[in-house]
Design a protein around this motif. Structure first.
Motif, PDB file in Angstrom:
ATOM      1  N   PRO A   6     -17.017  10.171  -1.358  1.00  0.00           N
ATOM      2  CA  PRO A   6     -16.231  11.183   0.019  1.00  0.00           C
ATOM      3  C   PRO A   6     -15.675  11.580   0.408  1.00  0.00           C
ATOM      4  CG  PRO A   6     -18.346   9.478   0.107  1.00  0.00           C
ATOM      5  CD  PRO A   6     -17.803   9.227  -0.784  1.00  0.00           C
ATOM      6  N   GLU A   7     -14.596  10.372   0.409  1.00  0.00           N
ATOM      7  CA  GLU A   7     -13.029  10.687   0.547  1.00  0.00           C
ATOM      8  C   GLU A   7     -12.750  12.128  -0.038  1.00  0.00           C
ATOM      9  OE1 GLU A   7     -13.958   6.889   2.699  1.00  0.00           O
ATOM     10  OE2 GLU A   7     -13.894   8.031   0.053  1.00  0.00           O
ATOM     11  N   SER A   8     -12.619  11.572  -1.916  1.00  0.00           N
ATOM     12  CA  SER A   8     -11.935  12.348  -2.517  1.00  0.00           C
ATOM     13  C   SER A   8     -12.332  13.506  -2.725  1.00  0.00           C
ATOM     14  CB  SER A   8     -12.153  12.243  -3.750  1.00  0.00           C
ATOM     15  OG  SER A   8     -13.479  12.055  -4.305  1.00  0.00           O
ATOM     16  N   ALA A   9     -13.941  13.829  -1.682  1.00  0.00           N
ATOM     17  CA  ALA A   9     -14.385  15.382  -1.891  1.00  0.00           C
ATOM     18  C   ALA A   9     -13.541  15.904  -0.729  1.00  0.00           C
ATOM     19  CB  ALA A   9     -15.958  15.163  -2.345  1.00  0.00           C
ATOM     20  N   SER A  10     -13.142  15.038   0.400  1.00  0.00           N
ATOM     21  CA  SER A  10     -12.996  15.851   1.286  1.00  0.00           C
ATOM     22  C   SER A  10     -11.887  17.089   1.604  1.00  0.00           C
ATOM     23  CB  SER A  10     -12.386  15.080   2.638  1.00  0.00           C
ATOM     24  OG  SER A  10     -11.650  13.901   2.032  1.00  0.00           O
ATOM     25  N   PRO A  11     -12.363  18.485   2.603  1.00  0.00           N
ATOM     26  CA  PRO A  11     -10.654  18.368   2.400  1.00  0.00           C
ATOM     27  C   PRO A  11      -9.862  17.653   2.765  1.00  0.00           C
ATOM     28  CG  PRO A  11     -11.877  19.156   4.571  1.00  0.00           C
ATOM     29  CD  PRO A  11     -12.958  18.005   3.692  1.00  0.00           C
ATOM     30  N   VAL A  12      -8.639  19.654   2.069  1.00  0.00           N
ATOM     31  CA  VAL A  12      -6.575  18.630   2.402  1.00  0.00           C
ATOM     32  C   VAL A  12      -6.506  18.645   3.632  1.00  0.00           C
ATOM     33  CG1 VAL A  12      -4.204  18.600   1.518  1.00  0.00           C
ATOM     34  CG2 VAL A  12      -6.412  18.454   0.210  1.00  0.00           C
ATOM     35  N   VAL A 241       7.198   5.866   0.919  1.00  0.00           N
ATOM     36  CA  VAL A 241       5.677   6.520   1.662  1.00  0.00           C
ATOM     37  C   VAL A 241       4.067   6.626   0.828  1.00  0.00           C
ATOM     38  CG1 VAL A 241       4.550   9.046   1.649  1.00  0.00           C
ATOM     39  CG2 VAL A 241       7.630   8.193   2.884  1.00  0.00           C
ATOM     40  N   PHE A 242       4.273   6.660  -0.734  1.00  0.00           N
ATOM     41  CA  PHE A 242       3.281   6.633  -1.674  1.00  0.00           C
ATOM     42  C   PHE A 242       2.168   5.630  -1.415  1.00  0.00           C
ATOM     43  CE2 PHE A 242       1.097   4.800  -5.686  1.00  0.00           C
ATOM     44  CZ  PHE A 242      -0.219   5.372  -6.045  1.00  0.00           C
ATOM     45  N   LEU A 243       2.749   5.010  -1.737  1.00  0.00           N
ATOM     46  CA  LEU A 243       2.496   2.740  -1.038  1.00  0.00           C
ATOM     47  C   LEU A 243       1.848   3.017   0.226  1.00  0.00           C
ATOM     48  CD1 LEU A 243       4.665   0.560  -3.550  1.00  0.00           C
ATOM     49  CD2 LEU A 243       2.696   1.136  -4.439  1.00  0.00           C
ATOM     50  N   CYS A 244       2.166   3.480   0.984  1.00  0.00           N
ATOM     51  CA  CYS A 244       1.578   3.323   2.189  1.00  0.00           C
ATOM     52  C   CYS A 244       0.754   4.066   2.572  1.00  0.00           C
ATOM     53  CB  CYS A 244       3.073   3.398   3.844  1.00  0.00           C
ATOM     54  SG  CYS A 244       4.092   1.944   3.376  1.00  0.00           S
ATOM     55  N   ASP A 245       0.631   5.501   2.092  1.00  0.00           N
ATOM     56  CA  ASP A 245      -0.519   6.060   1.825  1.00  0.00           C
ATOM     57  C   ASP A 245      -1.581   5.756   2.959  1.00  0.00           C
ATOM     58  OD1 ASP A 245      -2.440   8.642   2.182  1.00  0.00           O
ATOM     59  OD2 ASP A 245      -0.956   9.762   1.145  1.00  0.00           O
ATOM     60  N   PRO A 246      -2.349   6.228   3.175  1.00  0.00           N
ATOM     61  CA  PRO A 246      -3.500   5.307   3.661  1.00  0.00           C
ATOM     62  C   PRO A 246      -4.706   5.851   2.462  1.00  0.00           C
ATOM     63  CG  PRO A 246      -3.627   6.618   5.545  1.00  0.00           C
ATOM     64  CD  PRO A 246      -1.818   6.943   4.836  1.00  0.00           C
ATOM     65  N   LYS A 247      -4.233   6.911   1.474  1.00  0.00           N
ATOM     66  CA  LYS A 247      -5.145   7.496   0.433  1.00  0.00           C
ATOM     67  C   LYS A 247      -5.414   6.355  -0.527  1.00  0.00           C
ATOM     68  CE  LYS A 247      -6.173  11.945   1.613  1.00  0.00           C
ATOM     69  NZ  LYS A 247      -5.799  13.222   1.100  1.00  0.00           N
ATOM     70  N   SER A 248      -4.432   4.975  -1.006  1.00  0.00           N
ATOM     71  CA  SER A 248      -3.523   4.528  -1.483  1.00  0.00           C
ATOM     72  C   SER A 248      -3.639   2.947  -1.514  1.00  0.00           C
ATOM     73  CB  SER A 248      -1.893   4.557  -1.600  1.00  0.00           C
ATOM     74  OG  SER A 248      -0.825   5.435  -1.914  1.00  0.00           O
ATOM     75  N   GLU A 249      -5.037   3.294  -0.378  1.00  0.00           N
ATOM     76  CA  GLU A 249      -5.282   2.141   0.409  1.00  0.00           C
ATOM     77  C   GLU A 249      -6.163   0.557  -1.263  1.00  0.00           C
ATOM     78  OE1 GLU A 249      -8.189   0.219   1.897  1.00  0.00           O
ATOM     79  OE2 GLU A 249      -9.745   1.761   0.559  1.00  0.00           O
ATOM     80  N   TYR A 250      -6.455   1.112  -1.807  1.00  0.00           N
ATOM     81  CA  TYR A 250      -6.872   0.189  -2.593  1.00  0.00           C
ATOM     82  C   TYR A 250      -5.483  -0.370  -3.846  1.00  0.00           C
ATOM     83  CZ  TYR A 250      -9.829  -1.681  -5.291  1.00  0.00           C
ATOM     84  OH  TYR A 250     -11.440  -2.729  -6.363  1.00  0.00           O
TER      85      TYR A 250
END
Length: 282
Positions: A6-12, A241-250
Protein backbone atom coordinates in the motif's frame (compact mmCIF):
# COMPACT_ATOMS: atom_id res chain seq x y z
CA UNK A 1 -1.91 -9.35 -9.11
CA UNK A 2 0.37 -6.46 -8.16
CA UNK A 3 3.00 -7.15 -5.53
CA UNK A 4 3.16 -3.49 -4.54
CA UNK A 5 2.62 -2.64 -0.89
CA UNK A 6 0.00 0.00 0.00
CA UNK A 7 2.85 2.40 0.74
CA UNK A 8 4.45 1.97 -2.67
CA UNK A 9 1.10 2.54 -4.37
CA UNK A 10 0.33 5.77 -2.50
CA UNK A 11 0.69 9.12 -4.25
CA UNK A 12 3.93 11.06 -3.87
CA UNK A 13 3.71 13.65 -1.07
CA UNK A 14 4.96 17.20 -1.56
CA UNK A 15 5.82 17.47 2.14
CA UNK A 16 9.59 17.52 2.76
CA UNK A 17 10.58 14.00 3.76
CA UNK A 18 12.03 14.97 7.16
CA UNK A 19 9.58 17.75 7.97
CA UNK A 20 9.30 18.12 11.74
CA UNK A 21 12.17 15.74 12.51
CA UNK A 22 14.70 16.91 15.11
CA UNK A 23 18.34 16.18 14.29
CA UNK A 24 21.57 16.38 16.29
CA UNK A 25 24.85 16.19 14.34
CA UNK A 26 28.24 16.11 16.01
CA UNK A 27 31.16 17.91 14.42
CA UNK A 28 28.87 19.85 12.09
CA UNK A 29 30.57 23.23 11.82
CA UNK A 30 32.54 22.20 8.73
CA UNK A 31 33.27 19.33 6.36
CA UNK A 32 31.01 16.29 6.18
CA UNK A 33 29.01 17.36 9.25
CA UNK A 34 28.17 20.66 7.59
CA UNK A 35 27.09 18.85 4.43
CA UNK A 36 24.79 16.61 6.46
CA UNK A 37 23.30 19.58 8.32
CA UNK A 38 22.53 21.42 5.07
CA UNK A 39 20.94 18.38 3.45
CA UNK A 40 18.84 17.64 6.55
CA UNK A 41 17.67 21.26 6.63
CA UNK A 42 16.85 21.16 2.91
CA UNK A 43 14.25 18.43 3.54
CA UNK A 44 12.56 20.12 6.48
CA UNK A 45 14.45 18.92 9.56
CA UNK A 46 15.26 21.09 12.55
CA UNK A 47 18.99 20.82 13.19
CA UNK A 48 21.31 21.14 16.19
CA UNK A 49 24.87 21.69 15.05
CA UNK A 50 27.53 20.55 17.48
CA UNK A 51 30.99 22.09 17.30
CA UNK A 52 34.14 21.87 19.40
CA UNK A 53 36.13 25.05 18.68
CA UNK A 54 34.73 26.58 15.48
CA UNK A 55 31.82 28.57 16.90
CA UNK A 56 31.84 31.15 14.11
CA UNK A 57 31.68 28.46 11.44
CA UNK A 58 28.88 26.69 13.35
CA UNK A 59 26.87 29.92 13.38
CA UNK A 60 27.43 30.21 9.64
CA UNK A 61 25.90 26.75 9.20
CA UNK A 62 22.96 27.81 11.38
CA UNK A 63 22.33 30.76 9.08
CA UNK A 64 22.59 28.58 5.98
CA UNK A 65 20.05 26.13 7.43
CA UNK A 66 17.68 28.91 8.49
CA UNK A 67 17.85 30.38 4.99
CA UNK A 68 16.13 27.17 3.85
CA UNK A 69 13.19 27.91 6.12
CA UNK A 70 13.97 25.61 9.03
CA UNK A 71 15.22 26.16 12.59
CA UNK A 72 18.82 25.50 13.59
CA UNK A 73 20.93 25.76 16.73
CA UNK A 74 24.67 25.68 17.50
CA UNK A 75 25.87 23.96 20.67
CA UNK A 76 29.50 23.60 21.66
CA UNK A 77 30.80 20.43 23.32
CA UNK A 78 33.90 18.26 23.42
CA UNK A 79 32.50 15.00 22.11
CA UNK A 80 35.23 12.96 23.86
CA UNK A 81 33.89 13.99 27.29
CA UNK A 82 30.93 11.85 28.36
CA UNK A 83 29.56 14.52 30.70
CA UNK A 84 29.72 17.16 27.96
CA UNK A 85 28.00 14.82 25.52
CA UNK A 86 25.15 14.26 27.95
CA UNK A 87 24.82 18.03 28.37
CA UNK A 88 24.86 18.42 24.57
CA UNK A 89 22.05 15.89 24.11
CA UNK A 90 20.03 17.43 26.95
CA UNK A 91 20.43 20.90 25.49
CA UNK A 92 19.52 19.75 21.99
CA UNK A 93 16.37 18.08 23.31
CA UNK A 94 15.45 21.16 25.30
CA UNK A 95 15.83 23.47 22.32
CA UNK A 96 14.09 21.21 19.81
CA UNK A 97 11.55 19.58 22.12
CA UNK A 98 12.91 16.09 21.53
CA UNK A 99 15.23 14.06 19.34
CA UNK A 100 14.45 11.94 16.28
CA UNK A 101 17.80 11.59 14.52
CA UNK A 102 21.38 11.46 15.78
CA UNK A 103 24.34 11.62 13.41
CA UNK A 104 27.70 10.71 14.94
CA UNK A 105 30.17 12.50 12.72
CA UNK A 106 32.82 14.18 14.88
CA UNK A 107 36.28 12.69 14.45
CA UNK A 108 39.92 13.45 15.03
CA UNK A 109 42.96 11.90 13.38
CA UNK A 110 46.68 12.24 13.81
CA UNK A 111 48.82 10.51 11.18
CA UNK A 112 52.08 8.87 12.20
CA UNK A 113 53.53 5.42 11.82
CA UNK A 114 52.89 3.23 14.85
CA UNK A 115 56.55 3.19 15.93
CA UNK A 116 56.69 7.00 15.87
CA UNK A 117 53.26 7.87 17.27
CA UNK A 118 52.86 10.44 19.99
CA UNK A 119 50.68 8.57 22.46
CA UNK A 120 48.82 11.71 23.54
CA UNK A 121 47.73 12.26 19.93
CA UNK A 122 47.00 8.55 19.55
CA UNK A 123 44.73 8.64 22.62
CA UNK A 124 43.03 11.84 21.43
CA UNK A 125 42.13 10.10 18.16
CA UNK A 126 40.61 7.18 20.06
CA UNK A 127 38.86 9.45 22.59
CA UNK A 128 37.13 11.54 19.93
CA UNK A 129 36.65 9.08 17.08
CA UNK A 130 35.71 5.99 19.12
CA UNK A 131 34.60 7.00 22.62
CA UNK A 132 32.97 10.18 21.33
CA UNK A 133 30.87 8.18 18.89
CA UNK A 134 29.87 5.74 21.62
CA UNK A 135 28.91 8.50 24.09
CA UNK A 136 26.71 10.22 21.50
CA UNK A 137 25.04 7.03 20.28
CA UNK A 138 24.27 5.88 23.82
CA UNK A 139 23.03 9.24 25.13
CA UNK A 140 20.94 9.83 22.03
CA UNK A 141 19.49 6.32 22.07
CA UNK A 142 18.46 6.68 25.71
CA UNK A 143 16.46 9.81 24.86
CA UNK A 144 14.76 8.03 21.97
CA UNK A 145 13.94 4.96 24.05
CA UNK A 146 12.45 7.13 26.80
CA UNK A 147 10.33 9.01 24.26
CA UNK A 148 9.07 5.75 22.74
CA UNK A 149 8.73 7.14 19.21
CA UNK A 150 11.50 5.21 17.48
CA UNK A 151 14.27 7.09 15.72
CA UNK A 152 17.36 6.96 13.56
CA UNK A 153 21.08 6.90 14.32
CA UNK A 154 23.68 7.31 11.59
CA UNK A 155 27.35 6.66 12.31
CA UNK A 156 29.81 8.25 9.92
CA UNK A 157 32.58 5.69 9.78
CA UNK A 158 35.22 5.12 7.09
CA UNK A 159 36.79 2.55 4.77
CA UNK A 160 39.61 2.75 7.34
CA UNK A 161 37.42 0.36 9.34
CA UNK A 162 38.63 -2.49 7.14
CA UNK A 163 41.51 -1.01 5.13
CA UNK A 164 44.73 -0.93 7.20
CA UNK A 165 46.00 2.45 6.02
CA UNK A 166 49.62 2.91 7.17
CA UNK A 167 50.23 5.91 9.38
CA UNK A 168 46.66 5.91 10.67
CA UNK A 169 46.56 3.08 13.18
CA UNK A 170 44.55 4.91 15.85
CA UNK A 171 41.98 6.12 13.31
CA UNK A 172 41.78 2.65 11.72
CA UNK A 173 41.14 1.15 15.16
CA UNK A 174 38.50 3.74 16.04
CA UNK A 175 36.57 3.32 12.81
CA UNK A 176 36.63 -0.48 13.04
CA UNK A 177 35.15 -0.09 16.52
CA UNK A 178 32.53 2.35 15.17
CA UNK A 179 31.27 -0.24 12.69
CA UNK A 180 30.91 -2.99 15.25
CA UNK A 181 29.35 -0.57 17.75
CA UNK A 182 26.75 0.54 15.21
CA UNK A 183 25.81 -2.98 14.16
CA UNK A 184 25.51 -4.11 17.78
CA UNK A 185 23.39 -1.07 18.57
CA UNK A 186 21.16 -1.88 15.60
CA UNK A 187 20.46 -5.30 17.13
CA UNK A 188 19.88 -3.97 20.63
CA UNK A 189 17.64 -1.07 19.55
CA UNK A 190 15.50 -2.79 16.91
CA UNK A 191 12.76 -3.62 19.42
CA UNK A 192 12.53 0.11 20.17
CA UNK A 193 12.09 0.84 16.43
CA UNK A 194 15.36 2.75 16.40
CA UNK A 195 17.34 2.15 13.24
CA UNK A 196 21.14 2.36 13.28
CA UNK A 197 23.15 2.56 10.05
CA UNK A 198 26.68 3.35 8.93
CA UNK A 199 28.07 5.53 6.14
CA UNK A 200 31.52 4.92 4.68
CA UNK A 201 32.56 8.10 2.86
CA UNK A 202 35.43 7.87 0.44
CA UNK A 203 37.96 10.63 -0.17
CA UNK A 204 35.87 13.76 0.42
CA UNK A 205 36.83 17.36 -0.31
CA UNK A 206 36.89 18.78 3.23
CA UNK A 207 39.00 21.25 5.23
CA UNK A 208 40.27 18.30 7.28
CA UNK A 209 42.00 16.81 4.24
CA UNK A 210 44.15 19.95 4.06
CA UNK A 211 45.71 18.86 7.35
CA UNK A 212 47.42 16.00 5.52
CA UNK A 213 47.61 16.99 1.84
CA UNK A 214 48.52 20.00 -0.27
CA UNK A 215 45.79 21.40 -2.53
CA UNK A 216 47.63 20.29 -5.66
CA UNK A 217 47.89 16.74 -4.31
CA UNK A 218 44.17 16.59 -3.58
CA UNK A 219 43.22 17.70 -7.07
CA UNK A 220 45.82 15.59 -8.88
CA UNK A 221 45.23 12.39 -6.93
CA UNK A 222 41.46 12.93 -6.81
CA UNK A 223 41.40 12.97 -10.60
CA UNK A 224 42.94 9.49 -10.61
CA UNK A 225 40.06 7.94 -8.66
CA UNK A 226 37.53 5.79 -10.56
CA UNK A 227 34.96 8.60 -10.63
CA UNK A 228 37.59 11.16 -11.51
CA UNK A 229 37.19 13.50 -8.53
CA UNK A 230 36.93 13.82 -4.77
CA UNK A 231 33.51 13.49 -3.19
CA UNK A 232 31.52 16.51 -2.02
CA UNK A 233 30.19 16.98 1.50
CA UNK A 234 26.54 17.23 0.47
CA UNK A 235 26.78 13.88 -1.30
CA UNK A 236 27.36 12.35 2.12
CA UNK A 237 24.49 14.44 3.44
CA UNK A 238 22.14 13.03 0.84
CA UNK A 239 23.14 9.54 1.94
CA UNK A 240 22.27 10.38 5.54
CA UNK A 241 18.88 11.76 4.46
CA UNK A 242 18.19 8.57 2.50
CA UNK A 243 18.92 6.40 5.52
CA UNK A 244 16.63 8.51 7.75
CA UNK A 245 13.79 8.74 5.23
CA UNK A 246 10.71 6.98 6.68
CA UNK A 247 10.49 5.07 3.38
CA UNK A 248 13.85 3.47 4.26
CA UNK A 249 12.45 2.00 7.46
CA UNK A 250 13.47 -1.58 6.58
CA UNK A 251 17.16 -0.60 6.53
CA UNK A 252 19.05 -1.10 9.77
CA UNK A 253 22.50 -2.41 10.63
CA UNK A 254 23.63 -1.61 7.08
CA UNK A 255 26.62 0.20 5.62
CA UNK A 256 26.10 2.73 2.83
CA UNK A 257 29.32 3.31 0.88
CA UNK A 258 29.59 6.69 -0.85
CA UNK A 259 33.09 6.70 -2.28
CA UNK A 260 33.12 7.10 -6.06
CA UNK A 261 34.58 3.61 -6.35
CA UNK A 262 37.67 4.16 -4.17
CA UNK A 263 37.26 0.71 -2.59
CA UNK A 264 37.18 -0.97 -5.99
CA UNK A 265 40.49 -2.37 -7.33
CA UNK A 266 40.99 0.93 -9.16
CA UNK A 267 44.76 0.67 -9.31
CA UNK A 268 44.15 -2.27 -11.63
CA UNK A 269 41.79 -0.34 -13.93
CA UNK A 270 44.37 -0.45 -16.73
CA UNK A 271 43.39 -4.10 -17.09
CA UNK A 272 39.96 -2.97 -18.30
CA UNK A 273 41.62 -1.09 -21.15
CA UNK A 274 43.83 -4.08 -21.91
CA UNK A 275 40.78 -6.33 -22.11
CA UNK A 276 39.12 -3.93 -24.55
CA UNK A 277 42.13 -4.07 -26.85
CA UNK A 278 42.34 -7.86 -26.90
CA UNK A 279 40.67 -9.42 -29.95
CA UNK A 280 37.62 -11.56 -29.28
CA UNK A 281 38.55 -15.24 -28.98
CA UNK A 282 42.25 -14.60 -28.49
Amino acid sequence: MSAESPESASPVSSTPILQGKRVLISGASRGIGRGIALEMASVGAEVTINYHSNEGEAEDVVRECEAMGTTAHAVGADISDETKVQELVDQACERMGGLDIVVSNAAYSDRHLMLESDLDEFRRTIDVSMWGAFHLVRCGARKMVDAGNGGNIVVISSPHAHMPMPGAMAYNMAKAANDQMARTAAVELASHRIRVNIIHPGWIDTPGERKFFQEETLQTEGAKLPWGRLGQIREIGRGAVFLCDPKSEYITGSTLTIDGGIQLPWREMYRVEEARREPVGS
